[in-house]
Design a protein around this motif. Sequence first.
Motif, PDB file in Angstrom:
ATOM      1  N   ASP A   7       0.866  -1.183   0.000  1.00  0.00           N
ATOM      2  CA  ASP A   7       0.000   0.000   0.000  1.00  0.00           C
ATOM      3  C   ASP A   7       0.902   1.232   0.000  1.00  0.00           C
ATOM      4  OD1 ASP A   7      -2.108   1.722   0.146  1.00  0.00           O
ATOM      5  OD2 ASP A   7      -2.608   1.291   2.226  1.00  0.00           O
ATOM      6  N   ILE A   8       1.202   1.757  -1.180  1.00  0.00           N
ATOM      7  CA  ILE A   8       2.208   2.813  -1.286  1.00  0.00           C
ATOM      8  C   ILE A   8       1.708   3.944  -2.179  1.00  0.00           C
ATOM      9  CG2 ILE A   8       4.099   1.157  -1.041  1.00  0.00           C
ATOM     10  CD1 ILE A   8       4.610   1.806  -4.121  1.00  0.00           C
ATOM     11  N   SER A   9       2.512   5.008  -2.205  1.00  0.00           N
ATOM     12  CA  SER A   9       2.356   6.092  -3.161  1.00  0.00           C
ATOM     13  C   SER A   9       3.652   6.225  -3.949  1.00  0.00           C
ATOM     14  CB  SER A   9       2.048   7.418  -2.448  1.00  0.00           C
ATOM     15  OG  SER A   9       0.805   7.353  -1.776  1.00  0.00           O
ATOM     16  N   ILE A  10       3.534   6.676  -5.204  1.00  0.00           N
ATOM     17  CA  ILE A  10       4.684   6.871  -6.079  1.00  0.00           C
ATOM     18  C   ILE A  10       4.668   8.314  -6.558  1.00  0.00           C
ATOM     19  CG2 ILE A  10       5.807   6.176  -8.236  1.00  0.00           C
ATOM     20  CD1 ILE A  10       4.315   3.487  -7.981  1.00  0.00           C
ATOM     21  N   SER A  11       5.800   8.994  -6.468  1.00  0.00           N
ATOM     22  CA  SER A  11       5.866  10.391  -6.887  1.00  0.00           C
ATOM     23  C   SER A  11       6.749  10.547  -8.112  1.00  0.00           C
ATOM     24  CB  SER A  11       6.421  11.269  -5.758  1.00  0.00           C
ATOM     25  OG  SER A  11       5.544  11.278  -4.650  1.00  0.00           O
ATOM     26  N   THR A  12       6.348  11.469  -8.988  1.00  0.00           N
ATOM     27  CA  THR A  12       7.169  11.895 -10.111  1.00  0.00           C
ATOM     28  C   THR A  12       7.407  13.390  -9.966  1.00  0.00           C
ATOM     29  OG1 THR A  12       5.375  12.510 -11.630  1.00  0.00           O
ATOM     30  CG2 THR A  12       5.957  10.173 -11.525  1.00  0.00           C
ATOM     31  N   GLU A  13       8.007  13.998 -10.975  1.00  0.00           N
ATOM     32  CA  GLU A  13       8.254  15.434 -10.919  1.00  0.00           C
ATOM     33  C   GLU A  13       6.961  16.230 -10.790  1.00  0.00           C
ATOM     34  OE1 GLU A  13      10.027  18.955 -13.840  1.00  0.00           O
ATOM     35  OE2 GLU A  13      10.427  16.855 -14.281  1.00  0.00           O
ATOM     36  N   ARG A  14       5.903  15.763 -11.452  1.00  0.00           N
ATOM     37  CA  ARG A  14       4.661  16.535 -11.476  1.00  0.00           C
ATOM     38  C   ARG A  14       3.479  15.849 -10.811  1.00  0.00           C
ATOM     39  NH1 ARG A  14       3.457  17.794 -17.583  1.00  0.00           N
ATOM     40  NH2 ARG A  14       3.788  15.516 -17.727  1.00  0.00           N
ATOM     41  N   LEU A  15       3.589  14.543 -10.557  1.00  0.00           N
ATOM     42  CA  LEU A  15       2.430  13.758 -10.154  1.00  0.00           C
ATOM     43  C   LEU A  15       2.690  12.971  -8.885  1.00  0.00           C
ATOM     44  CD1 LEU A  15       1.634  12.236 -13.682  1.00  0.00           C
ATOM     45  CD2 LEU A  15       0.532  14.222 -12.633  1.00  0.00           C
ATOM     46  N   VAL A  16       1.604  12.616  -8.226  1.00  0.00           N
ATOM     47  CA  VAL A  16       1.661  11.633  -7.145  1.00  0.00           C
ATOM     48  C   VAL A  16       0.611  10.575  -7.441  1.00  0.00           C
ATOM     49  CG1 VAL A  16       0.120  13.026  -5.678  1.00  0.00           C
ATOM     50  CG2 VAL A  16       1.533  11.221  -4.665  1.00  0.00           C
ATOM     51  N   LEU A  17       1.038   9.321  -7.398  1.00  0.00           N
ATOM     52  CA  LEU A  17       0.158   8.179  -7.619  1.00  0.00           C
ATOM     53  C   LEU A  17      -0.088   7.550  -6.259  1.00  0.00           C
ATOM     54  CD1 LEU A  17       1.899   8.655 -10.309  1.00  0.00           C
ATOM     55  CD2 LEU A  17       1.198   6.347 -10.914  1.00  0.00           C
ATOM     56  N   ARG A  18      -1.335   7.563  -5.823  1.00  0.00           N
ATOM     57  CA  ARG A  18      -1.669   7.225  -4.443  1.00  0.00           C
ATOM     58  C   ARG A  18      -3.023   6.523  -4.397  1.00  0.00           C
ATOM     59  NH1 ARG A  18      -5.737  10.606  -3.990  1.00  0.00           N
ATOM     60  NH2 ARG A  18      -5.659  12.784  -4.672  1.00  0.00           N
ATOM     61  N   PRO A  19      -3.407   6.008  -3.215  1.00  0.00           N
ATOM     62  CA  PRO A  19      -4.765   5.478  -3.079  1.00  0.00           C
ATOM     63  C   PRO A  19      -5.806   6.594  -3.222  1.00  0.00           C
ATOM     64  CG  PRO A  19      -3.340   4.658  -1.332  1.00  0.00           C
ATOM     65  CD  PRO A  19      -2.570   5.738  -2.028  1.00  0.00           C
ATOM     66  N   PHE A  20      -7.006   6.212  -3.622  1.00  0.00           N
ATOM     67  CA  PHE A  20      -8.090   7.179  -3.706  1.00  0.00           C
ATOM     68  C   PHE A  20      -8.430   7.733  -2.320  1.00  0.00           C
ATOM     69  CE2 PHE A  20      -9.183   5.306  -7.869  1.00  0.00           C
ATOM     70  CZ  PHE A  20      -9.434   6.478  -8.576  1.00  0.00           C
ATOM     71  N   GLU A  21      -8.926   8.976  -2.324  1.00  0.00           N
ATOM     72  CA  GLU A  21      -9.396   9.631  -1.115  1.00  0.00           C
ATOM     73  C   GLU A  21     -10.840  10.076  -1.307  1.00  0.00           C
ATOM     74  OE1 GLU A  21      -6.654  12.835  -0.687  1.00  0.00           O
ATOM     75  OE2 GLU A  21      -4.947  11.530  -0.174  1.00  0.00           O
ATOM     76  N   GLU A  22     -11.514  10.327  -0.220  1.00  0.00           N
ATOM     77  CA  GLU A  22     -12.903  10.794  -0.279  1.00  0.00           C
ATOM     78  C   GLU A  22     -13.039  12.034  -1.164  1.00  0.00           C
ATOM     79  OE1 GLU A  22     -17.009  10.624   1.143  1.00  0.00           O
ATOM     80  OE2 GLU A  22     -15.390   9.344   1.873  1.00  0.00           O
ATOM     81  N   ALA A  23     -12.065  12.922  -1.087  1.00  0.00           N
ATOM     82  CA  ALA A  23     -12.142  14.176  -1.841  1.00  0.00           C
ATOM     83  C   ALA A  23     -12.053  13.969  -3.348  1.00  0.00           C
ATOM     84  CB  ALA A  23     -11.028  15.122  -1.385  1.00  0.00           C
ATOM     85  N   ASP A  24     -11.610  12.796  -3.800  1.00  0.00           N
ATOM     86  CA  ASP A  24     -11.482  12.516  -5.232  1.00  0.00           C
ATOM     87  C   ASP A  24     -12.818  12.178  -5.894  1.00  0.00           C
ATOM     88  OD1 ASP A  24      -8.647  12.720  -5.171  1.00  0.00           O
ATOM     89  OD2 ASP A  24      -8.497  10.642  -4.480  1.00  0.00           O
ATOM     90  N   ILE A  25     -13.837  11.874  -5.114  1.00  0.00           N
ATOM     91  CA  ILE A  25     -15.066  11.303  -5.665  1.00  0.00           C
ATOM     92  C   ILE A  25     -15.747  12.200  -6.696  1.00  0.00           C
ATOM     93  CG2 ILE A  25     -17.409  10.576  -5.036  1.00  0.00           C
ATOM     94  CD1 ILE A  25     -16.169   9.324  -2.509  1.00  0.00           C
ATOM     95  N   PRO A  26     -15.960  13.505  -6.446  1.00  0.00           N
ATOM     96  CA  PRO A  26     -16.612  14.325  -7.479  1.00  0.00           C
ATOM     97  C   PRO A  26     -15.813  14.390  -8.778  1.00  0.00           C
ATOM     98  CG  PRO A  26     -16.712  15.420  -5.344  1.00  0.00           C
ATOM     99  CD  PRO A  26     -15.774  14.262  -5.187  1.00  0.00           C
ATOM    100  N   ALA A  27     -14.496  14.549  -8.683  1.00  0.00           N
ATOM    101  CA  ALA A  27     -13.665  14.618  -9.892  1.00  0.00           C
ATOM    102  C   ALA A  27     -13.659  13.281 -10.624  1.00  0.00           C
ATOM    103  CB  ALA A  27     -12.235  15.030  -9.529  1.00  0.00           C
ATOM    104  N   LEU A  28     -13.697  12.181  -9.887  1.00  0.00           N
ATOM    105  CA  LEU A  28     -13.742  10.863 -10.519  1.00  0.00           C
ATOM    106  C   LEU A  28     -15.034  10.696 -11.306  1.00  0.00           C
ATOM    107  CD1 LEU A  28     -12.651   7.994 -10.962  1.00  0.00           C
ATOM    108  CD2 LEU A  28     -13.671   7.361  -8.754  1.00  0.00           C
ATOM    109  N   ALA A  29     -16.161  11.104 -10.725  1.00  0.00           N
ATOM    110  CA  ALA A  29     -17.438  11.003 -11.428  1.00  0.00           C
ATOM    111  C   ALA A  29     -17.431  11.843 -12.703  1.00  0.00           C
ATOM    112  CB  ALA A  29     -18.579  11.432 -10.504  1.00  0.00           C
ATOM    113  N   ASP A  30     -16.905  13.061 -12.628  1.00  0.00           N
ATOM    114  CA  ASP A  30     -16.822  13.918 -13.817  1.00  0.00           C
ATOM    115  C   ASP A  30     -15.958  13.266 -14.897  1.00  0.00           C
ATOM    116  OD1 ASP A  30     -18.441  15.819 -12.657  1.00  0.00           O
ATOM    117  OD2 ASP A  30     -16.785  17.117 -12.028  1.00  0.00           O
ATOM    118  N   MET A  31     -14.820  12.732 -14.505  1.00  0.00           N
ATOM    119  CA  MET A  31     -13.891  12.127 -15.452  1.00  0.00           C
ATOM    120  C   MET A  31     -14.510  10.932 -16.158  1.00  0.00           C
ATOM    121  SD  MET A  31     -10.040  10.668 -14.686  1.00  0.00           S
ATOM    122  CE  MET A  31     -10.582   9.553 -13.398  1.00  0.00           C
TER     123      MET A  31
END
Length: 215
Positions: A7-31
Motif C-alpha cells: 500500500d504505497i504512493s509513487i511520486s514523479t516530478e509533477r504527479l503523485v500516484l496514491r490510493p483514492f481519497e474521499e475528496a477525489d469522488i466528485p472529480a472521478l465522477a466527472d472524469m
Amino acid sequence: MTSTFPDISISTERLVLRPFEEADIPALADMMNDESVIAWTRAPYPYGLGDARDQALRLAPAERTTGRGIVFAVAEFLTQRLVGIVHLCHTDWRLLATEVSYIVAPWARGEGYASESVLAVARWLFQDQKFERLELRTAAGNTAAQQVAQKVGCISEGVLRHAWIARTQTEDGGWTDLRTDLIVWSLLAEDLDGAPDRISGPDGFGVYPSYSEWG
C-alpha cells in the motif's frame, strides 16, 4: 497465500500516484462521464457519485488486498487535483506479470500525464517488485493510447481479432456497442533503459477493466 502489492504512493516530478481519497469522488465522477472514457472503457454510464464512491473506496482497495492488482489515483503534485487513474490488473504472481490500464481526465490531456504515470509505475514494478513483464492492450481505433504505448517503450506483439467491445455514439446522443480488435503490447525491464521521466504527447486510454473484472 495470495501475494499482494504494498500500500504505497509513487511520486514523479509533477504527479503523485496514491490510493483514492474521499475528496477525489466528485472529480472521478466527472472524469468517467467524459465521452472518450465512455467510448473506450467498460465503465458504467451514466456514472454517478455512487459509482465513484464505490470504485474509489471499495473496489479499488479490494484490487490490492485480494492480490488481483493495484489501483493508483493520479493527482497533480502541487494541487492534488485528480487527473487520472493507473490500474494494474490480471496479475500473475507466478509469472510476475501484470496488465496496465489507464485513464486521463479531459481537463488534463495533452500534458503527457499518461506516459509519465505509466513509466513511474513500470519502474516501480520492475525495480522494486522484481516483475518480469507488463502488458498493455489498446483498442484498434484508439490511436492516442497506441502512441502512449510506443512512447513508453512498449513492443507491439500482435492483434487479438474482435476481442473488445467499444462504444460509439448514435445520432440521437445515445451509445451502442461496437466490436473491435485489440492490439497487445508488452514492456520488459530492458525496454526502459534510457527512457526519460517525462514524455510529451497525447494521452489515451488503455483497455480499462469492467466492474465485473474487478470482482
